[in-house]
Design an enzyme around this catalytic site. Sequence first.
Site, PDB file in Angstrom:
ATOM      1  N   ILE A 129       1.346   2.311   1.234  1.00 14.70           N
ATOM      2  CA  ILE A 129       2.113   2.830   0.104  1.00 14.70           C
ATOM      3  C   ILE A 129       1.290   2.415  -1.114  1.00 14.70           C
ATOM      4  O   ILE A 129       0.905   1.243  -1.257  1.00 14.70           O
ATOM      5  CB  ILE A 129       3.561   2.293   0.073  1.00 14.70           C
ATOM      6  CG1 ILE A 129       4.321   2.782  -1.168  1.00 14.70           C
ATOM      7  CG2 ILE A 129       3.648   0.776   0.192  1.00 14.70           C
ATOM      8  CD1 ILE A 129       5.845   2.487  -1.126  1.00 14.70           C
ATOM      9  N   SER A 130       0.963   3.376  -1.987  1.00 15.33           N
ATOM     10  CA  SER A 130       0.072   3.086  -3.113  1.00 15.33           C
ATOM     11  C   SER A 130       0.682   2.043  -4.043  1.00 15.33           C
ATOM     12  O   SER A 130       1.905   1.881  -4.118  1.00 15.33           O
ATOM     13  CB  SER A 130      -0.211   4.360  -3.916  1.00 15.33           C
ATOM     14  OG  SER A 130      -0.822   5.345  -3.127  1.00 15.33           O
ATOM     15  N   GLN A 131      -0.197   1.369  -4.775  1.00  9.95           N
ATOM     16  CA  GLN A 131       0.222   0.413  -5.804  1.00  9.95           C
ATOM     17  C   GLN A 131       1.000   1.179  -6.893  1.00  9.95           C
ATOM     18  O   GLN A 131       0.590   2.273  -7.288  1.00  9.95           O
ATOM     19  CB  GLN A 131      -1.046  -0.188  -6.398  1.00  9.95           C
ATOM     20  CG  GLN A 131      -0.823  -1.269  -7.409  1.00  9.95           C
ATOM     21  CD  GLN A 131      -2.146  -1.760  -8.003  1.00  9.95           C
ATOM     22  OE1 GLN A 131      -3.212  -1.514  -7.450  1.00  9.95           O
ATOM     23  NE2 GLN A 131      -2.050  -2.448  -9.124  1.00  9.95           N
ATOM     24  N   PRO A 132       2.118   0.617  -7.384  1.00  9.23           N
ATOM     25  CA  PRO A 132       2.871   1.310  -8.435  1.00  9.23           C
ATOM     26  C   PRO A 132       2.015   1.714  -9.638  1.00  9.23           C
ATOM     27  O   PRO A 132       2.171   2.813 -10.171  1.00  9.23           O
ATOM     28  CB  PRO A 132       3.950   0.292  -8.831  1.00  9.23           C
ATOM     29  CG  PRO A 132       4.183  -0.483  -7.569  1.00  9.23           C
ATOM     30  CD  PRO A 132       2.835  -0.585  -6.911  1.00  9.23           C
TER      31      PRO A 132
ATOM     32  N   ARG B 232      11.848   1.572  -4.627  1.00 10.57           N
ATOM     33  CA  ARG B 232      10.626   1.434  -3.807  1.00 10.57           C
ATOM     34  C   ARG B 232      10.889   0.639  -2.528  1.00 10.57           C
ATOM     35  O   ARG B 232      10.237   0.866  -1.510  1.00 10.57           O
ATOM     36  CB  ARG B 232       9.513   0.777  -4.643  1.00 10.57           C
ATOM     37  CG  ARG B 232       8.125   0.789  -3.960  1.00 10.57           C
ATOM     38  CD  ARG B 232       7.048   0.287  -4.908  1.00 10.57           C
ATOM     39  NE  ARG B 232       5.697   0.443  -4.374  1.00 10.57           N
ATOM     40  CZ  ARG B 232       4.901  -0.574  -4.025  1.00 10.57           C
ATOM     41  NH1 ARG B 232       5.304  -1.826  -4.174  1.00 10.57           N
ATOM     42  NH2 ARG B 232       3.698  -0.338  -3.553  1.00 10.57           N
TER      43      ARG B 232
END
Length: 216
Positions: A65-68, A39
Site C-alpha cells: 500500500i503506497s505511502q500516504p 486507511r
Amino acid sequence: MSLIDTPRHQGMRKKLVEGLKIKGIRDEKVLEAISRVPRHAFMDSSFVGFAYRDQAFPIAAGQTISQPYTVAFQTQLLDVFPLCKVLEVGTGSGYQAAVLCELKAKVYTIERQRELYVSAQQLLPGLGYQPAFFLGDGYKGLPTYGPFDRILVTAGAPYVPEELLGQLVIGGKMVIPVGKTDSQEMLLITRIGEDEYVTEKHGSFVFVPLLKGTVN
Ligand code: SAH
C-alpha cells in the site's frame, strides 16, 4: 482488519494530514480526501496499528500500500475534477482508488493480481466507494472504456506504455513513475494534441514494479 472508524482513527488521520502539509502537499481537496479515507481498513492485520504512519506497508501478493505522501503527491499532480474519468493502474489495496472516489472522480481501476483484485472489490463498496474493478494487464489500459481524462499509474514503469498515451483525451493528463527498479522519476504527461505530449518531471520515488500479464 477493522472497518470501524473511531474518533481515535480520525485524530490520527488529522495528524497524518498535518504531516503531509508540512511535507508540501497544498491541495486542500486532496488533504480533505485523505482525512476521510480510513486507511486502517486497507491494511493487513499485522500492520493495522501503523495505518497512520506516513509509510508504505506490505499487503498480499508481495505488493505494498503506497505511502500516504506518495498517494497525496500523485493525486495532487493528477488534478482530478468531479465526474472526470480516471484510470488507475495497480489497484493494490484499493486505498488510492478510494481517495480518487472521495474526489468524486469516476474511477476505473485495474490490477494484475487476482487476489488483490478480489479483496479490493470486496472491501470498497462497504466503505461507500464504487470504482469499476478490472483484472488485467495495465500496460494495455482499458481500450473499450477509454478515453480517460486522467490516468494514474501506481507501479514503477520501465517506460511509458504507448497504449496508455493513446487512451488519454486531448487535454488529458497521466501521472506515472518511470525508471529502473530501484528508483523512478515521477512524470506528469499532458496530451496536447493528437500526437503531441508535454512531459514534466516531479522528483524521484520508489514503487513496486509494473509487470506484464495477470496472475491467478
Ligand atoms: N494503488 C495501490 C498501490 C499498490 S502497489 C494502493 O493504493 O494500495 C502497485 C500495484 O500495481 C500492485 O498491486 C501490483 O500488483 C499492481 N501492478 C503491477 N503491474 C501491473 C499491471 N501491469 N497491471 C495492473 N496492475 C499492476
